[in-house]
Motif scaffolding. Structure first.
Motif, PDB file in Angstrom:
ATOM      1  N   ASP A   1       0.850  -1.192   0.000  1.00 12.25           N
ATOM      2  CA  ASP A   1       0.000   0.000   0.000  1.00 12.25           C
ATOM      3  C   ASP A   1       0.891   1.249   0.000  1.00 12.25           C
ATOM      4  O   ASP A   1       2.088   1.165   0.281  1.00 12.25           O
TER       5      ASP A   1
ATOM      6  N   GLY B   1      -6.196   6.761   3.803  1.00  7.36           N
ATOM      7  CA  GLY B   1      -6.691   5.380   3.784  1.00  7.36           C
ATOM      8  C   GLY B   1      -5.890   4.508   2.836  1.00  7.36           C
ATOM      9  O   GLY B   1      -5.979   3.288   2.875  1.00  7.36           O
TER      10      GLY B   1
ATOM     11  N   ASN C   1      -6.015  -5.885  10.600  1.00  9.52           N
ATOM     12  CA  ASN C   1      -7.353  -5.454  10.250  1.00  9.52           C
ATOM     13  C   ASN C   1      -8.235  -6.695  10.165  1.00  9.52           C
ATOM     14  O   ASN C   1      -7.750  -7.782   9.842  1.00  9.52           O
TER      15      ASN C   1
ATOM     16  N   ARG D   1     -10.586  -7.401   8.112  1.00  3.68           N
ATOM     17  CA  ARG D   1     -11.331  -7.251   6.854  1.00  3.68           C
ATOM     18  C   ARG D   1     -10.374  -7.132   5.683  1.00  3.68           C
ATOM     19  O   ARG D   1      -9.167  -7.025   5.873  1.00  3.68           O
TER      20      ARG D   1
ATOM     21  N   GLY E   1      -8.403  -5.138   2.844  1.00  5.06           N
ATOM     22  CA  GLY E   1      -7.825  -3.787   2.816  1.00  5.06           C
ATOM     23  C   GLY E   1      -8.359  -2.991   1.638  1.00  5.06           C
ATOM     24  O   GLY E   1      -8.811  -3.554   0.656  1.00  5.06           O
ATOM     25  N   ASP E   2      -8.284  -1.699   1.772  1.00  3.12           N
ATOM     26  CA  ASP E   2      -8.684  -0.804   0.689  1.00  3.12           C
ATOM     27  C   ASP E   2      -7.546   0.192   0.513  1.00  3.12           C
ATOM     28  O   ASP E   2      -7.284   0.967   1.440  1.00  3.12           O
TER      29      ASP E   2
ATOM     30  N   GLU F   1      -5.963  -2.530  -1.156  1.00  6.15           N
ATOM     31  CA  GLU F   1      -5.307  -3.818  -1.437  1.00  6.15           C
ATOM     32  C   GLU F   1      -6.227  -4.759  -2.233  1.00  6.15           C
ATOM     33  O   GLU F   1      -5.790  -5.433  -3.172  1.00  6.15           O
TER      34      GLU F   1
HETATM   35  N1  GLY Z   1      -5.067   0.060   3.043  1.00  2.78           N
HETATM   36  C1  GLY Z   1      -5.067  -0.083   4.425  1.00  2.78           C
HETATM   37  C2  GLY Z   1      -6.308  -0.544   5.032  1.00  2.78           C
HETATM   38  O1  GLY Z   1      -7.230  -0.990   4.384  1.00  2.78           O
HETATM   39  O2  GLY Z   1      -6.421  -0.466   6.245  1.00  2.78           O
END
Ligand code: GLY
Ligand code: AMP
Length: 424
Positions: A213, A227, A286, A288, A290-291, A293
């Motif tokens: 990321d 984010g 996390n 969940r 990733g965003d 990812e």
């Molecule tokens: N890209 C980091 C997250 O989803 O926490």
């Protein structure tokens, strides 16, 4: 099957695009979705942080066979528990397991108790004691607000003055809201970072392909934490040796620790890791996907995603063989000017003729009077596959130029970092 996906970001659009490929899916619903998701799923306008309201909607609808809970907030609030208690099938960890992300104090304590490698730390809920500690600790130092703060509750302080000011902002001024009532003060680690996501049903762990990321807003990792401004997959320095170390020292012990604590974890467990000179260490967990990812992982998945989700819910993940495409994938986030701080919404988005194989993941987009407009900080993810990261990033950047909106900005260096590190 009729499948409901909870969430409205680029990550959810990637999940929905993957589910769309499943022959098992009859119809997709998205709560609340966005303008891009609206092309692939029927939007449902219910506040997904109100777990009772979501349960009521699913009850009333009557024909939802499966719900995928993707964002951190509804997981931490117990949406999976709520749906299960009403007899519905739902993918994601229960509230008592989602705490691995929702409380940094919990996750640090877990790692300490079970010997999982991470930065050394102290936790404070008393401002005066925190100040006393920070006056003497090693510098640089990292401050983390305890609760969920959308990836923004972390301050890397290079000087003692910065650290003291950061403490005051978190604990006195509540810059990150109540998340800052408790603060973790952590040792500063150095090394390349990798996001290792894994599917787990609490018994079996199946790692996904790795990704990297780019959390800072600006090129060369400058500017504020966001984010996530872009990702590439796979991490070049993460080969079989790393995979073995991470599975044995981090992934397996974490899943076992959660079981031992009576908090079995079923869902996607995200390990944010740093490869330090003393081996891999956990930066964050996390609960969940990733965003952003997910936007570079799921396009590489060959296996039916719904089949994996169902196997996890039924605790038979060991029966599913998960296959990945070879090659690489890159995602570039197009953001609103000002993000991650103040930014304007409602800017018209113009999208030219993109290459057919480019995948567009909508995040902060909405439709207004028949026009596509911005509605969030991270607006679009432009994603492409290639035989290597270089090929994928060239395609992504060539296509990003065909998109514009007032104030749009993006990093120019996604996919460049870690090139100099030897491949494993
Ligand atoms: N890209 C980091 C997250 O989803 O926490
Ligand atoms: P987090 O939200 O915990 O992932 O932190 C956001 C970012 O801050 C991480 O991706 C790292 O780049 C950085 N960071 C967090 N903790 C540390 C640490 N202990 N040492 C160095 N950098 C860190």
């Amino acid at each position: 099957m009729n499948v409901l996906v909870i969430g409205n970001g680029g990550r959810e659009h990637a999940v929905i695009q993957a589910l769309k490929k499943s022959p098992k899916v009859t119809k997709l619903y998205a709560m609340k979705g966005n303008a891009g998701i609206a092309k692939d799923a029927e939007l449902v306008n219910v506040d997904y942080c109100n777990v009772k309201a979501v349960g009521d909607w699913v009850d009333q609808k009557g024909d939802i066979d499966f719900t995928v809970v993707t964002p951190d907030d509804p997981l931490a609030l117990g949406l999976v528990d709520e749906l299960e208690s009403r007899g519905h099938r739902a993918f994601g960890p229960k509230k008592n397991a989602a705490i691995i992300e929702a409380s940094k104090a919990f996750s640090k304590e877990l790692m300490k108790k079970y010997g999982i490698p991470t930065a050394s730390y102290e936790t404070f809920d008393d401002y005066a004691l925190a100040v006393e500690y920070v006056k003497k600790c090693n510098i640089p130092v990292v401050l983390k607000a305890d609760g969920l703060a959308l990836g923004k509750g972390v301050l890397i302080c290079k000087t003692r003055e910065e650290a003291l000011q950061g403490l005051a902002e978190m604990m006195l001024d509540q810059k990150f809201g109540s998340a800052g009532n408790k603060v973790v003060v952590e040792e500063f680690l150095e090394g390349p970072e990798v996001s290792c996501l894994a599917f787990t049903d609490g018994k079996t762990i199946k790692p996904m392909i790795t990704s990297c990321d780019h959390k800072r807003a600006l090129d060369n990792d400058e500017g504020l934490n966001t984010g996530g401004m872009g990702t590439f997959s796979p991490a070049p320095f993460f080969g079989e040796k790393s995979a073995k170390e991470v599975m044995e020292k981090i992934m397996q012990p974490t899943v076992s620790a959660m079981n031992a604590e009576g908090r079995p974890f079923k869902g996607v467990l995200y390990f944010g890791l740093m490869k330090t000179k003393d081996g891999y260490k956990v930066i964050e967990y996390n609960a969940r996907f990733g965003d952003p990812e997910t936007q570079v992982i799921l396009p590489m998945l060959k296996t039916d995603l719904l089949e994996i989700f169902e196997a996890i819910v039924d605790e038979r993940l060991n029966e599913v063989e998960i296959e990945w495409e070879k090659g690489a994938c890159v995602c570039l986030v197009l953001a609103s000017g000002g993000y991650p701080e103040k930014y304007e919404k409602g800017k018209e988005i113009v999208i030219g003729d993109l290459d057919k194989d480019v995948i567009l993941c909508h995040a902060g987009t909405a439709e207004k009077d028949g026009r596509l407009v911005t509605s969030g900080g991270r607006v679009l993810g432009v994603c492409a596959k290639g035989e290597d990261v270089e090929a994928a990033r060239n395609k992504v950047y060539a296509n990003a130029e065909k998109i514009c909106f007032d104030g749009m900005y993006y990093r120019k260096d996604i996919g460049i970092k870690y090139r100099e590190i030897a491949k494993e």
